[in-house]
Design a protein around this motif. Structure first.
Motif, PDB file in Angstrom:
ATOM      1  N   TRP A   1       5.756  30.709  -1.410  1.00 15.12           N
ATOM      2  CA  TRP A   1       7.194  30.605  -1.057  1.00 15.12           C
ATOM      3  C   TRP A   1       7.170  30.202   0.569  1.00 15.12           C
ATOM      4  O   TRP A   1       6.337  30.361   1.257  1.00 15.12           O
TER       5      TRP A   1
ATOM      6  N   MET B   1       7.931  38.174   1.013  1.00 11.28           N
ATOM      7  CA  MET B   1       8.499  38.088  -0.214  1.00 11.28           C
ATOM      8  C   MET B   1       7.783  39.178  -1.174  1.00 11.28           C
ATOM      9  O   MET B   1       6.512  39.403  -1.105  1.00 11.28           O
TER      10      MET B   1
ATOM     11  N   LEU C   1      13.256  38.716  -1.153  1.00 12.72           N
ATOM     12  CA  LEU C   1      12.936  38.824   0.213  1.00 12.72           C
ATOM     13  C   LEU C   1      13.338  39.896   1.132  1.00 12.72           C
ATOM     14  O   LEU C   1      14.356  40.559   0.714  1.00 12.72           O
TER      15      LEU C   1
END
Length: 454
Positions: A341, A383, A388
């Motif tokens: 991510w 994450m 999140l």
């Protein structure tokens, strides 16, 4: 004061009171003579000298009274502080004798002792403490410091963390005999509820000279075990070297390391900028030098890839902040059970956090989510299982996870309250590792790791 002054006057030399015999002369039917009255003059000069001495004596007495009063006030405070430290130390002795102490607690104790030493020196300088008393207090404080140093010496390699790691390896072996991989990869259906005290606390191998950087463990299941440290050695902003260890034991013992040169210069296209670095599938992912690009450096082939994050703020446009901003933290890479991510912010999203799922092979953006959380209002983010989590500053020794955004449902919440310990105010890198379900923190030259509960 009046009677003292009268006493001084009474001690002045008095003129003789015996009669004077004088001679005169007759002038125009009158007897004229000279008489000396100086013997009866008041001794003004001597009086003024005595008055000055009296005032000096009075001022010295007042000063002595003030110092005595300060000593009476300060002494109980210092005695209480030393007693408090001694009580803390007795707890650490108990824990240390059983091999259970948490190194972070020693850091806090060192800070408390240093502060007390400063207070004693300041009081002595202002004459609130005499030299003998100040020396006695300093001697007692030095004795406590020596005990703490001796206790730290016997566990400086985090043996507790090593034993815990071995226990978890055995548990993983038993799990592999019982469950298939699909079951092991399933994520928790609930949000983060607790972060443990640090299970690893260690100064980075470069010491406090380089307080900014990142550290962690290879984040992909099936990849060789590798612990890594990436220090920002140019202006606390740019890096060119990755240090790796092939085992946890080597890491905690700071031995058998390998330094991998990423670039030859701090100012090339592929130089490392900022602390938002992760290691995944034997490749290093990071923010490229002075750009909105994500770089990938393959440790095996020594080749590079990069991709631009559309409209991403960089070079301190949208860094992590709270009371103050943390330099070059605009683009933050993270890894969880679902892959790689990127966490950043854009003007188009009003400076709020944007999350992009990246293909770890090609760096292509797979999907992007926009949140309503202003990036400069959080101190860091990571994450876990597609969720999140964002943190905020509580105090110089404590941080808190307060926000969560679920990319599966699109729902968010800012009502979390999951505190955790730290060593210093600023946190540079915070990321989750799905292979051991730990949270890794680089905290002003110190490397910490935590267990998570959901």
């Amino acid at each position: 004061m009046v009677w003292a002054l009268l006493l001084l006057v009474s001690q002045l030399p008095l003129a003789a009171s015996s009669p004077q015999r004088v001679t005169g002369e007759l002038r125009k039917d009158a007897c004229v003579c000279q008489i000396n009255f100086s013997a009866w003059d008041f001794p003004v000069q001597e009086f003024e000298e005595l008055l000055g001495l009296f005032q000096q004596c009075s001022e010295s007495l007042d000063e002595l009274k003030t110092q005595t009063n300060l000593t009476h006030i300060k002494m109980p405070l210092f005695s209480a502080a030393i007693k408090n430290i001694t009580e803390h130390l007795s707890q650490f002795e108990y824990i240390n004798n059983r091999g259970l102490y948490n190194p972070l607690n020693f850091r806090l104790l060192d800070y408390e002792m240093g502060d007390l030493g400063t207070q004693i020196a300041d009081a002595h300088k202002k004459q609130a403490l005499d030299t003998s008393t100040a020396q006695d207090l300093n001697d007692e404080l030095s004795s406590i410091r020596l005990k703490v140093q001796n206790m730290q010496k016997y566990d400086k390699f985090n043996l507790l963390a090593l034993r815990e790691h071995i226990r978890k390896l055995k548990n993983r072996l038993e799990s592999c005999r019982t469950y298939d991989k699909t079951q092991l990869d399933q994520c928790s259906k609930v949000l983060l509820s607790n972060i443990s005290s640090p299970v690893v606390t260690q100064l980075n191998p470069y010491g406090t000279s380089y307080p900014f950087g990142a550290w962690g463990k290879e984040s992909r299941h099936g990849s060789p075990e590798l612990y890594w440290v990436q220090s920002l050695q140019s202006s606390n902003t740019y890096g060119i070297t990755l240090r790796t260890y092939s085992s946890f034991e080597d890491f905690v013992m700071s031995k058998n390391h390998k330094d991998i040169s990423v670039t030859s210069s701090y100012t090339t296209t592929y130089s490392i900028q900022g602390p938002g670095t992760v290691l995944y599938n034997e490749s290093l992912y990071y923010n490229c030098y002075k750009s909105p690009n994500v770089c990938k450096f393959d440790l095996k082939t020594k080749t590079f890839q990069h991709i631009a994050l559309q409209d991403a703020g960089h070079d301190n446009k949208f860094p992590y902040c709270y009371y103050s901003c943390y330099g070059t933290t605009d683009i933050d890479l993270s890894v969880d059970e679902t892959g790689l991510w990127a966490i950043y912010a854009t003007e188009e999203n009003y400076g709020n956090i944007v999350i992009s799922k990246l293909d770890s092979s090609t760096l292509a953006v797979v999907q992007t989510w926009k949140t309503k959380l202003f990036k400069k209002s959080v101190s860091n983010a990571f994450m876990v299982c597609g969720v999140l989590y964002a943190t905020r500053y509580l105090s110089p020794k404590q941080e808190e996870v307060f926000y969560a955004f679920d990319t599966v449902t699109g729902h968010d919440t800012n009502t979390l309250s999951v505190p955790f310990e730290k060593i210093s105010s600023d946190i540079q890198n915070l990321h989750y590792n799905p292979t051991d379900q730990r949270l890794y923190l680089f905290n002003y030259a110190y490397m910490l790791a935590y267990e998570l509960t959901f």
